[in-house]
Structures are given as structure tokens and as C-alpha cells.
Design an enzyme around this catalytic site. Structure first.
Site, PDB file in Angstrom:
ATOM      1  N   ALA A 154      -6.492 -12.699  -1.536  1.00 39.76           N
ATOM      2  CA  ALA A 154      -6.550 -13.724  -0.499  1.00 39.76           C
ATOM      3  C   ALA A 154      -7.021 -15.055  -1.065  1.00 39.76           C
ATOM      4  O   ALA A 154      -6.452 -16.114  -0.778  1.00 39.76           O
ATOM      5  CB  ALA A 154      -7.481 -13.266   0.626  1.00 39.76           C
ATOM      6  N   GLY A 159     -10.337  -6.128  -4.239  1.00 37.09           N
ATOM      7  CA  GLY A 159      -9.000  -6.563  -4.627  1.00 37.09           C
ATOM      8  C   GLY A 159      -8.317  -7.371  -3.545  1.00 37.09           C
ATOM      9  O   GLY A 159      -7.594  -8.334  -3.828  1.00 37.09           O
ATOM     10  N   ASP A 160      -8.546  -6.998  -2.274  1.00 38.30           N
ATOM     11  CA  ASP A 160      -7.972  -7.744  -1.163  1.00 38.30           C
ATOM     12  C   ASP A 160      -8.567  -9.150  -1.091  1.00 38.30           C
ATOM     13  O   ASP A 160      -7.861 -10.128  -0.851  1.00 38.30           O
ATOM     14  CB  ASP A 160      -8.218  -6.999   0.147  1.00 38.30           C
ATOM     15  CG  ASP A 160      -7.604  -5.614   0.149  1.00 38.30           C
ATOM     16  OD1 ASP A 160      -6.384  -5.513  -0.073  1.00 38.30           O
ATOM     17  OD2 ASP A 160      -8.334  -4.636   0.349  1.00 38.30           O
ATOM     18  N   ARG A 161      -9.891  -9.236  -1.309  1.00 41.73           N
ATOM     19  CA  ARG A 161     -10.559 -10.539  -1.298  1.00 41.73           C
ATOM     20  C   ARG A 161     -10.025 -11.425  -2.428  1.00 41.73           C
ATOM     21  O   ARG A 161      -9.793 -12.620  -2.245  1.00 41.73           O
ATOM     22  CB  ARG A 161     -12.062 -10.337  -1.451  1.00 41.73           C
ATOM     23  CG  ARG A 161     -12.916 -11.596  -1.576  1.00 41.73           C
ATOM     24  CD  ARG A 161     -13.011 -12.357  -0.285  1.00 41.73           C
ATOM     25  NE  ARG A 161     -11.987 -13.371  -0.151  1.00 41.73           N
ATOM     26  CZ  ARG A 161     -11.841 -14.141   0.920  1.00 41.73           C
ATOM     27  NH1 ARG A 161     -12.641 -13.960   1.970  1.00 41.73           N
ATOM     28  NH2 ARG A 161     -10.908 -15.044   0.974  1.00 41.73           N
ATOM     29  N   TYR A 172       0.824  -1.210   0.000  1.00 41.99           N
ATOM     30  CA  TYR A 172       0.000   0.000   0.000  1.00 41.99           C
ATOM     31  C   TYR A 172       0.860   1.263   0.000  1.00 41.99           C
ATOM     32  O   TYR A 172       0.446   2.315   0.479  1.00 41.99           O
ATOM     33  CB  TYR A 172      -0.970  -0.020   1.188  1.00 41.99           C
ATOM     34  CG  TYR A 172      -2.228  -0.792   0.850  1.00 41.99           C
ATOM     35  CD1 TYR A 172      -3.387  -0.143   0.453  1.00 41.99           C
ATOM     36  CD2 TYR A 172      -2.227  -2.177   0.856  1.00 41.99           C
ATOM     37  CE1 TYR A 172      -4.530  -0.850   0.109  1.00 41.99           C
ATOM     38  CE2 TYR A 172      -3.361  -2.899   0.515  1.00 41.99           C
ATOM     39  CZ  TYR A 172      -4.504  -2.220   0.141  1.00 41.99           C
ATOM     40  OH  TYR A 172      -5.642  -2.922  -0.215  1.00 41.99           O
TER      41      TYR A 172
END
Length: 458
Positions: free
Chosen positions: A261, A256-258, A137
Site C-alpha cells: 500500500a 506485506g500488505d502495508r 491471494y
């Protein structure tokens, strides 16, 4: 499966309410705040998602010793934290919503910072991973040279999913897949971006090809919003469209994080990248359909794990905040129920528990040629997996006095088999105002007894 998330954490604050009027001094809405929610963002959000799915996850990051850092620690309850110190304020993003509509966002401490240092514990945690997600980030952790060298070496051994940032470092060569969104992909390739609506699948494939050569990754997966994603692999360089199911999205935050992961989980499970990409795109859509980040439950209350497993830093931070540092020691060769009960009792005496652990050489001298049964790194890892243990300090001497003199705990704990006798370390501990305490001893449970029993069945 041991999943490690590496990257920058952000404190996300959501202020929600209703706007029924304009302020009299300017034509802007007045939001009557009815709800405040604080949650971990950035790499912290990725780790929280995995923890909620039931995966054992370790978050490797840096945290500042400030109020926002402590709120982040609380928001990450249930996630094992291996964090080094940061000398810069924790980044905070505050979003204001009126009903379902965003009104404004305030960013504090979100500018660029120098590349942070990494601790040996951070590097050890990464080295133990069976799957790695780098959630960059733009705060500099992914640019650390030691960390990058380790990730480049591990790229041939474990799947690494790299979620890049426009202000961040480029992925290390050889990672399994890089997952920019279309706008990030155009920025990284320095090509004209256009709008997501106007950009075609062919355009995403072209920019993915540029990035495949630029980043030297094994694959690039460019996400294209509601249209899904485009996958390009080095082995065939044939763009593959991965469509997304149609969903009504109020807030796309966290998609995007999902996706990152889910990709890591499926790749570590042995799936082909194409299959993993299809599943990850559908799971990201399901996440948004279920309400996105708003659907994540609040962390369970209870004592949170502390922000660093580096014992001296942890002890200093606890003391500076008026807390009580508790320490205990031993070989812990074959961890058993007696150990766990004693450690849990010791943790209740203060605000952190640091275990002084005999090194392999020390155990060998004390216990004989056949010991230790488990090496010091494995013993330390098992101890850190216990909720009651906050840090481990390995020492080479035959006694813990030198380690104690460096650590200077407020309370030194030994098993109740010392009851009635003055502890050997008592004079040293009392010299800085500390005290010695015994906790219940469980004589029916011992490492020697367990080792003898195992020898009979081997």
C-alpha cells in the site's frame, strides 16, 4: 489520487483469550475466548489500510452471497466496493490466540477455485486508476484474461504494485514492482529456499534477478523479514539493500500488505522507486511496532455499501435477502445539491438505491444539441462516489420504462415536482407490485441554472 486495489478478499477471524489448563481428553490447551474480531483480509486489508490513511480507494474483487461475504462487506465500510459475484464460498481464516501466542488456525473454503469472471464495472474501475495494487491471494481473480489484458496495457501508464502469491498467477509484464517475501521468491524461482535467518542479502538479490527475467517487471522488491528488503531494478540490475528499523513484533500479519500500500502511494506521488521502497519498508515497520492489524480501528457503524455495483445482481441479492430495492432516474448532468438531497432521501426508503441514468444519446435527444455537458461515464462515476448511491444503470431510451422492467424495483422515486400528478411510470411499476414515491424537490437548484451561471463566468 485514485487508488484501486485488485484482488482476493478473505474473512479473517481472531479468537483471543487465556489458556490456563489442558483439556482432559488430549494434551492441548483450553482457550477461554474473551474476544472475537472479524476483519477483511487479503486485498480487503490493503484497501482498509489505505482508507484509514485517508486515501480514496476502490476495491475491485468478487464476493460470495453468503454469511462470510456479508461480514466482509460490513468490515469494508468506508471502502468503495466494485465487486462481481462468486459462486464459491467466501474464504475464512480463523486464528486462535492464547494471550499473545498463536495456538491454531482453521481455514475454510481457502482452496483453489476456477478463475472468476469480471464485470464491465470492475474493468471500468481499474481503468480509472492512478495507481493500482494487485493483491493476489491465490483465488484466481488475478488470472482472469480480461483483467490481465487491461493491467498489461495500463502498466505503461500508471504504477502497478503486484503482491504475488505462490498459488496465484504470475504478474503481467511491465508492472512497476513485484513484492514477494523471500520464501515466495524462492518458490517462484524454483530455487532452494533455506530459512530466513540463513538466507543472505546476496541470495535475495540472486533470486530477484531470476524473477526479474521471469516476470519481466521493471523491478522486484524481495522482503526479508526483520532485515528489510532487497530491491533489484531492470535498468541497472544492481541489488540495493533496504534495511528495516528494529522493532519488537508480536504478530507480523499485514506487514506485506502495508508495504504494498505504501509503495503504491509513494510511486503515484512521483517518488523514485528507491525512495518509495525505503519509505515503504519503514512504514511497514512502524505499522508492526504500533500493533499491526490489531491497531486498525473497527469500521464505523452505518449502512455499508453493497457488494456489487452491477444493478441487476445487486437488486436480486437485496430481494433474496428480504430487502427493499429503491430506484430513481434522471440525466444528472452537472450534479448539484438538489440532486444529492433527493438521492439521500430516496436511499432512506429501502436497502439499496439504483439510479437509472439517461445515456449521452438519450440526453442529447431530450435536452438539445448542447447537452449533455458531462459524458455518461463521468456522470455515473460521480453518482457512484455518493454514499447514498449503490449502483447505476445506464439506458439509451428516452424514458426509463425498459430499464425499470428489467430492474423491477420495489419503490420508484421521483422529485416532488410531480406531487399531485400520477407518475408516467406508475402503471408499469404497479404491475409487479411496486409503488411510486415522491421526495422533496429543490426548485432553486437546477442543472440549467447551474449551466447558465457557469456560462456567464467562462
Amino acid at each position: 489520487m485514485r487508488i484501486v486495489v485488485v484482488g482476493d478478499v478473505i474473512l479473517d477471524v481472531d479468537l483471543s483469550g487465556e489458556a490456563t489448563r489442558l483439556t482432559p481428553d488430549a494434551p492441548v490447551p483450553v482457550v477461554d475466548v474473551s474476544g472475537i474480531r472479524r476483519r477483511a483480509g487479503g486485498a480487503g486489508l490493503v484497501a482498509r489500510m489505505l482508507a484509514e490513511d485517508g486515501w480514496p480507494v476502490t476495491l475491485v474483487t468478487v464476493l460470495a452471497d453468503d454469511d462470510a461475504g456479508r461480514q466482509l462487506e460490513a468490515a469494508l465500510a468506508g471502502v468503495r466496493l466494485v465487486a462481481g459475484p462468486s459462486s464459491f464460498p467466501s474464504p475464512v481464516k480463523t486464528r486462535v490466540r492464547a494471550g499473545s501466542h498463536p495456538v491454531v488456525r482453521f481455514d475454510q473454503g481457502c482452496g483453489r477455485t476456477p478463475v472468476p469472471d469480471v464485470t464491465p464495472a470492475m474493468l471500468r474501475a481499474v481503468e480509472k486508476a492512478e495507481a493500482i495494487i494487485v493483491a493476489d491471494y491465490g483465488r484466481g481473480l488475478a488470472a482472469n484474461p480480461q483483467l490481465r489484458e487491461l493491467l498489461a496495457r495500463l502498466a505503461d501508464e500508471v504504477p502497478i504494485v503486484w503482491d504475488p502469491h505462490p498459488s496465484g498467477a504470475p504478474p503481467v509484464p511491465g508492472v512497476a514492482v513485484v513484492t514477494p517475501n523471500l520464501s515466495e521468491a524462492h518458490q517462484a524461482a524454483r530455487s532452494p529456499a533455506g530459512s530466513l535467518e540463513q538466507a543472505s542479502s546476496d541470495g535475495a538479490g540472486e533470486v530477484a534477478g531470476i524473477l526479474l527475467d521471469q516476470w519481466r517487471s521493471r523491478a522486484v522488491l524481495v522482503t526479508t523479514g526483520e532485515r528489510g528488503a532487497v530491491l533489484l531494478r531492470r535498468r541497472d540490475r544492481a541489488p540495493r539493500q533496504v534495511p528495516a528499523p528494529r522493532v519488537e513484533v508480536a504478530d507480523p500479519c499485514g506487514a506485506g500488505d502495508r508495504l504494498a500500500a505504501s509503495l503504491a502511494v509513494h510511486l503515484a506521488d512521483g517518488r523514485d522507486l528507491e525512495d518509495a521502497a525505503v519509505l515503504a519498508v519503514h512504514e511497514a515497520a512502524d505499522f508492526l511496532a504500533a500493533g499491526g492489524v490489531a491497531s486498525l480501528p473497527e469500521p464505523a457503524p452505518g449502512k455499508a455499501r453493497h457488494r456489487t455495483t452491477e444493478p441487476l445482481l445487486l437488486a436480486r441479492g437485496i430481494r433474496e435477502n428480504g430487502g427493499m430495492v429503491v430506484a430513481t432516474g434522471g440525466c444528472f448532468d452537472l450534479l448539484h445539491a438538489g440532486h444529492v438531497r433527493s438521492l439521500a432521501a430516496a436511499r432512506e426508503l429501502g436497502d439499496c438505491l439504483i439510479v437509472c441514468l439517461n445515456s449521452d444519446a438519450s440526453v442529447h435527444r431530450l435536452k438539445g444539441d448542447q447537452r449533455p455537458i458531462m459524458n455518461q461515464q463521468d456522470r455515473a462515476e460521480l453518482l457512484l462516489a455518493l454514499e447514498c448511491v449503490d449502483a447505476v444503470m445506464i439506458f439509451d431510451e428516452d424514458t426509463p420504462e425498459a430499464a425499470l422492467d428489467r430492474l423491477r424495483p420495489d419503490i420508484w422515486v421521483k422529485g416532488g415536482d410531480y406531487k399531485g400528478a400520477r407518475l408516467p411510470e406508475a402503471e408499469l411499476v404497479e404491475s409487479w407490485g411496486g409503488r411510486c414515491v415522491t421526495v422533496p424537490y429543490h426548485p432553486a437548484r437546477s442543472t440549467t441554472g447551474l449551466a447558465d451561471a457557469l456560462a456567464k463566468v467562462s
